[in-house]
Design an enzyme around this catalytic site. Structure first.
Site, PDB file in Angstrom:
ATOM      1  N   GLU A 152      50.369   3.768 105.592  1.00  0.00           N
ATOM      2  CA  GLU A 152      49.716   3.315 106.817  1.00  0.00           C
ATOM      3  C   GLU A 152      48.225   3.579 106.671  1.00  0.00           C
ATOM      4  OE1 GLU A 152      49.429   4.583 111.537  1.00  0.00           O
ATOM      5  OE2 GLU A 152      50.959   5.489 110.267  1.00  0.00           O
ATOM      6  N   ARG A 155      43.292   7.679 106.704  1.00  0.00           N
ATOM      7  CA  ARG A 155      42.223   7.055 107.478  1.00  0.00           C
ATOM      8  C   ARG A 155      41.233   6.424 106.509  1.00  0.00           C
ATOM      9  NH1 ARG A 155      43.195   8.699 112.538  1.00  0.00           N
ATOM     10  NH2 ARG A 155      44.147  10.737 112.816  1.00  0.00           N
ATOM     11  N   ASN A 182      39.578   3.688 112.333  1.00  0.00           N
ATOM     12  CA  ASN A 182      38.973   3.969 113.640  1.00  0.00           C
ATOM     13  C   ASN A 182      37.654   3.217 113.693  1.00  0.00           C
ATOM     14  OD1 ASN A 182      40.902   5.958 114.746  1.00  0.00           O
ATOM     15  ND2 ASN A 182      40.320   7.074 112.915  1.00  0.00           N
ATOM     16  N   HIS A 201      47.207  13.873  96.308  1.00  0.00           N
ATOM     17  CA  HIS A 201      47.022  12.505  95.853  1.00  0.00           C
ATOM     18  C   HIS A 201      48.249  11.674  96.200  1.00  0.00           C
ATOM     19  CE1 HIS A 201      48.873  14.633  92.374  1.00  0.00           C
ATOM     20  NE2 HIS A 201      49.643  13.561  92.356  1.00  0.00           N
ATOM     21  N   GLU A 222      47.296   8.950  91.648  1.00  0.00           N
ATOM     22  CA  GLU A 222      47.854   9.207  90.321  1.00  0.00           C
ATOM     23  C   GLU A 222      48.649   7.983  89.892  1.00  0.00           C
ATOM     24  OE1 GLU A 222      51.753  11.527  88.811  1.00  0.00           O
ATOM     25  OE2 GLU A 222      50.275  12.810  89.805  1.00  0.00           O
TER      26      GLU A 222
END
Length: 125
Positions: free
Chosen positions: A51, A4, A55, A70, A118
């Site tokens: 992805e 997100r 929001n 990570h 990383e």
């Protein structure tokens, strides 16, 4: 993997312009008040993608939780990659160095939302 992101345009600038990924598809869902953008280094059916979910009504940074570690990317020359990222204003968490208890060379950076990434050089086996 889905993460997100608070400011979609900032995240896209980071992952697409700076990290060299491609936007594979973008879907807006007005009824749900969110946007999904799939990014990657190749076609979705052949490579791993990330992805990004934005929001629309989120104003505070997301809590990363203690389960997230990570994202990892291979780079050909970590020293050059880190110098480039610094020149783009990317926040560095850890400079390029030999990993603890291993042989790989690693460096860590933050994306615009504070997710740790990383970067490592492939081992020549």
């Amino acid at each position: 993997m889905m993460i997100r992101v608070k400011e979609l345009e900032k995240s896209l600038d980071f992952y697409v312009r700076i990290m060299g990924m491609t936007i594979l598809r973008k879907n807006e869902y007005p009824e749900g008040k969110f946007t999904n953008v799939f990014i990657g280094y190749g076609p979705e059916n052949k490579t791993t993608t990330i992805e990004l979910t934005n929001n629309w009504d989120t104003s505070e940074p997301y809590d990363k939780g203690d389960a997230y570690g990570h994202i990892a990317f291979n780079v050909e020359n970590l020293t050059e990659a880190m110098e480039y990222l610094k020149s783009e204003g990317v926040k560095i968490k850890s400079e390029a160095k030999k990993m603890n208890h291993g042989k790989r060379i690693l460096g860590f950076i933050f994306d615009p939302d504070g997710y740790v990434i990383e970067l490592n050089e492939p081992l020549n086996v």
